[in-house]
Write an enzyme that holds these catalytic residues in place. Structure first.
Site, PDB file in Angstrom:
ATOM      1  N   GLY A   1       0.810  -1.220   0.000  1.00  0.00           N
ATOM      2  CA  GLY A   1       0.000   0.000   0.000  1.00  0.00           C
ATOM      3  C   GLY A   1       0.842   1.268   0.000  1.00  0.00           C
TER       4      GLY A   1
ATOM      5  CG  LEU B   1      -1.991  -7.522  -4.137  1.00  0.00           C
ATOM      6  CD1 LEU B   1      -1.572  -8.304  -5.413  1.00  0.00           C
ATOM      7  CD2 LEU B   1      -1.016  -6.366  -3.897  1.00  0.00           C
TER       8      LEU B   1
ATOM      9  CG  LEU C   1      -4.001  -9.530   7.706  1.00  0.00           C
ATOM     10  CD1 LEU C   1      -3.986  -8.505   8.823  1.00  0.00           C
ATOM     11  CD2 LEU C   1      -2.611 -10.092   7.483  1.00  0.00           C
TER      12      LEU C   1
ATOM     13  CB  SER D   1      -6.251   6.515  11.992  1.00  0.00           C
ATOM     14  OG  SER D   1      -6.842   7.691  11.464  1.00  0.00           O
ATOM     15  CB  ALA D   2      -5.411  11.627  13.638  1.00  0.00           C
TER      16      ALA D   2
ATOM     17  CE1 TYR E   1      -9.522   5.502   9.413  1.00  0.00           C
ATOM     18  CE2 TYR E   1      -9.164   3.272   8.588  1.00  0.00           C
ATOM     19  CZ  TYR E   1      -8.668   4.495   9.035  1.00  0.00           C
ATOM     20  OH  TYR E   1      -7.317   4.684   9.107  1.00  0.00           O
TER      21      TYR E   1
ATOM     22  CE  LYS F   1      -6.599   1.825  10.774  1.00  0.00           C
ATOM     23  NZ  LYS F   1      -5.536   0.875  10.418  1.00  0.00           N
TER      24      LYS F   1
ATOM     25  CG  ASN G   1      -4.762  14.656   7.406  1.00  0.00           C
ATOM     26  OD1 ASN G   1      -4.936  14.685   8.634  1.00  0.00           O
ATOM     27  ND2 ASN G   1      -5.767  14.654   6.541  1.00  0.00           N
TER      28      ASN G   1
ATOM     29  CG  ASP H   1     -14.619  16.965   6.563  1.00  0.00           C
ATOM     30  OD1 ASP H   1     -14.223  15.792   6.721  1.00  0.00           O
ATOM     31  OD2 ASP H   1     -14.467  17.595   5.506  1.00  0.00           O
TER      32      ASP H   1
HETATM   33  C1  WQD Z   1      -8.381  17.027   4.397  1.00  0.00           C
HETATM   34  C2  WQD Z   1      -9.053  18.404   4.344  1.00  0.00           C
HETATM   35  C3  WQD Z   1     -11.405  18.288   3.933  1.00  0.00           C
HETATM   36  C4  WQD Z   1     -11.025  16.636  -0.131  1.00  0.00           C
HETATM   37  C5  WQD Z   1      -8.853  11.347   6.171  1.00  0.00           C
HETATM   38  C6  WQD Z   1      -9.352  10.229   7.017  1.00  0.00           C
HETATM   39  C7  WQD Z   1      -8.315   9.855   8.033  1.00  0.00           C
HETATM   40  C8  WQD Z   1      -6.989   9.585   7.370  1.00  0.00           C
HETATM   41  C9  WQD Z   1      -6.575  10.733   6.462  1.00  0.00           C
HETATM   42  C10 WQD Z   1      -6.808   7.194   7.305  1.00  0.00           C
HETATM   43  C11 WQD Z   1     -10.398  18.457   5.059  1.00  0.00           C
HETATM   44  C12 WQD Z   1     -10.690  18.977   2.770  1.00  0.00           C
HETATM   45  C13 WQD Z   1     -10.746  17.136   1.131  1.00  0.00           C
HETATM   46  C14 WQD Z   1     -11.635  17.491  -1.085  1.00  0.00           C
HETATM   47  C15 WQD Z   1     -11.639  19.279   0.511  1.00  0.00           C
HETATM   48  N1  WQD Z   1      -7.061   8.363   6.667  1.00  0.00           N
HETATM   49  N2  WQD Z   1     -11.041  18.437   1.437  1.00  0.00           N
HETATM   50  N3  WQD Z   1     -11.912  18.796  -0.723  1.00  0.00           N
HETATM   51  O1  WQD Z   1     -10.648  13.854   6.185  1.00  0.00           O
HETATM   52  O2  WQD Z   1      -8.657  14.940   7.356  1.00  0.00           O
HETATM   53  O3  WQD Z   1      -8.660  12.488   6.969  1.00  0.00           O
HETATM   54  O4  WQD Z   1      -7.647  10.978   5.553  1.00  0.00           O
HETATM   55  O5  WQD Z   1      -6.413   7.025   8.417  1.00  0.00           O
HETATM   56  O6  WQD Z   1      -8.786   8.703   8.684  1.00  0.00           O
HETATM   57  O7  WQD Z   1     -10.480  10.718   7.728  1.00  0.00           O
HETATM   58  O8  WQD Z   1      -8.367  14.000   5.038  1.00  0.00           O
HETATM   59  O9  WQD Z   1      -7.674  14.614   2.784  1.00  0.00           O
HETATM   60  O10 WQD Z   1     -10.054  13.813   3.128  1.00  0.00           O
HETATM   61  O11 WQD Z   1      -9.359  16.066   3.976  1.00  0.00           O
HETATM   62  O12 WQD Z   1     -11.908  20.460   0.809  1.00  0.00           O
HETATM   63  O13 WQD Z   1     -11.940  17.086  -2.272  1.00  0.00           O
HETATM   64  O14 WQD Z   1      -9.329  18.731   2.972  1.00  0.00           O
HETATM   65  O15 WQD Z   1     -12.651  18.938   4.227  1.00  0.00           O
HETATM   66  O16 WQD Z   1     -10.544  19.738   5.651  1.00  0.00           O
HETATM   67  P1  WQD Z   1      -9.174  13.909   6.428  1.00  0.00           P
HETATM   68  P2  WQD Z   1      -8.877  14.570   3.640  1.00  0.00           P
END
Ligand code: WQD
Length: 345
Positions: free
Chosen positions: A10, A33, A59, A124-125, A148, A152, A178, A294
């Site tokens: 990944g 995969l 797994l 994850s956060a 999800y 975690k 992120n 969000d």
């Molecule tokens: C980031 C910011 C959106 C897309 C997610 C998962 C988290 C982790 C990381 C696994 C936010 C904004 C996004 C778009 C936008 N994954 N945005 N337009 O939601 O913080 O975290 O990915 O562990 O579990 O929740 O990341 O990249 O989706 O968003 O405005 O087309 O960008 O609102 O503020 P997120 P993201």
């Protein structure tokens, strides 16, 4: 002795495999995969000059997983395998619980059977839920808001209970913020299926002309420009955090959670402006309504990882944007390799 890397094909996994091999570890990779390509592992060998065993299995396939522990002397496990799309987890929760939680239980049962009790887990956060108290520390209240994130959180709790039952377990729970960016070679990167959910792959696909414009999900948050703020961390910094966590679990016992972030937050519009500045490409966007689920502001306090793992993120958002762009332009269709592309003509 080898390190078993689950989900090693990944985005995070392939970058972690490069760092492990370059640090001199032998590795064994397991990946079904379902959301990755074996091509990434060929490129891991290309970048490191090192071969390793790869098993395209799930797994939950207990006989095959036992076979790996029977045929290889596994010293520790870096457990990254898991479904990770927040939105998808809301519509198919049972798939997420079965894949992520049952898979982790089978893995830990087999580890216990073979006396392997050192594991680094990809958390994850999202386990912090809607915590708006920033910067977020590891003792912030936990509470996931989607299936999800709950997988975690549950796996973290399962691992804590495992240690209570047997204090010789050594467990590091890595809470990613992120992850974005790509290996500097442009040969590894994030290859989402279909339309990207996450910000950076969406930006790069708009910049390359694959998508019309970016929808900015809300500009009415309590932030400098109203758009969402996140703690973006370069995937190579994140991968190196796994090596430091591995070193820690090899030399101690216990269970500890660590935030892997930069400790700095950037808004969506700051990311767009940075991307445009460093690449010279324009990213047309439109302000849209907030995305359900969000939160406005989320960034880490990563000082525990610095103090206890000797790890800190070094790469800034300029490098994250440039490396993401290099991956996108060098691999317009991700890991679809030329002969597959030719076959589709
Ligand atoms: C980031 C910011 C959106 C897309 C997610 C998962 C988290 C982790 C990381 C696994 C936010 C904004 C996004 C778009 C936008 N994954 N945005 N337009 O939601 O913080 O975290 O990915 O562990 O579990 O929740 O990341 O990249 O989706 O968003 O405005 O087309 O960008 O609102 O503020 P997120 P993201």
């Amino acid at each position: 002795m080898a390190i078993l890397v689950t989900g090693g094909a990944g985005y995070i996994g392939s970058h972690t495999c490069v760092e492990l091999l370059n640090a001199g570890y032998d590795i064994v990779v397991v990946d079904n995969l379902s959301n990755s390509s074996a091509e990434s592992l060929l490129r891991v060998t290309e970048l490191t000059g090192k071969e390793f065993a790869f098993y395209p299995i799930s797994l939950n396939n207990r006989p095959d997983m036992e076979g790996i522990f029977r045929n290889h002397r596994i010293e520790a496990v870096i457990h990254l395998a898991g479904l990770k799309a927040v939105g998808e987890s809301v519509s198919v929760p049972l798939r997420y619980y079965h894949n992520n939680i049952s898979g982790s239980i089978v893995l830990c049962e087999i580890m216990q059977e073979y006396g392997v009790k050192k594991i680094v887990f990809s958390s994850s956060a999202t386990v912090y839920g809607t915590s708006e108290h920033v910067p977020i520390t590891e003792n912030a209240p936990l509470g996931a808001t989607n299936a999800y994130g709950r997988t975690k959180l549950m796996i973290e709790e399962i691992m804590r209970d495992l240690h209570v039952s047997d204090s010789t377990w050594s467990i590091a729970l890595l809470r990613y913020f992120n992850p974005i960016g790509a290996h500097e070679s442009g040969r590894l990167g994030e290859d989402p299926n279909g339309i990207p959910n996450n910000l950076m792959p969406y930006i790069t696909q708009v910049a390359v002309g694959g998508l019309k414009e970016l929808q900015v999900y809300g500009d009415d948050y309590a932030t400098t420009d109203g758009t969402g703020v996140r703690d973006y961390i370069h995937v190579v910094d994140l991968a190196q955090g796994h090596l430091k966590a591995l070193e820690k679990v090899m030399e101690t016992t216990g269970v500890e959670a660590y935030n892997l972030g930069t400790g700095r937050g950037y808004s969506v519009l700051e990311m767009v402006q940075t991307f445009e500045r460093v690449t010279g490409r324009s990213v047309p966007y439109k302000i849209a309504s907030r995305r359900p689920g969000d939160i406005g502001v989320c960034y880490s306090d990563p000082t525990k990882a610095e103090r206890e793992l000797g790890w800190i993120a070094h790469k800034g958002i300029d490098e994250m944007c440039l490396d993401s762009w290099r991956w996108q332009t060098s691999n317009p269709r991700g890991y679809v390799v030329e002969n597959e592309m030719l076959a589709n003509i």
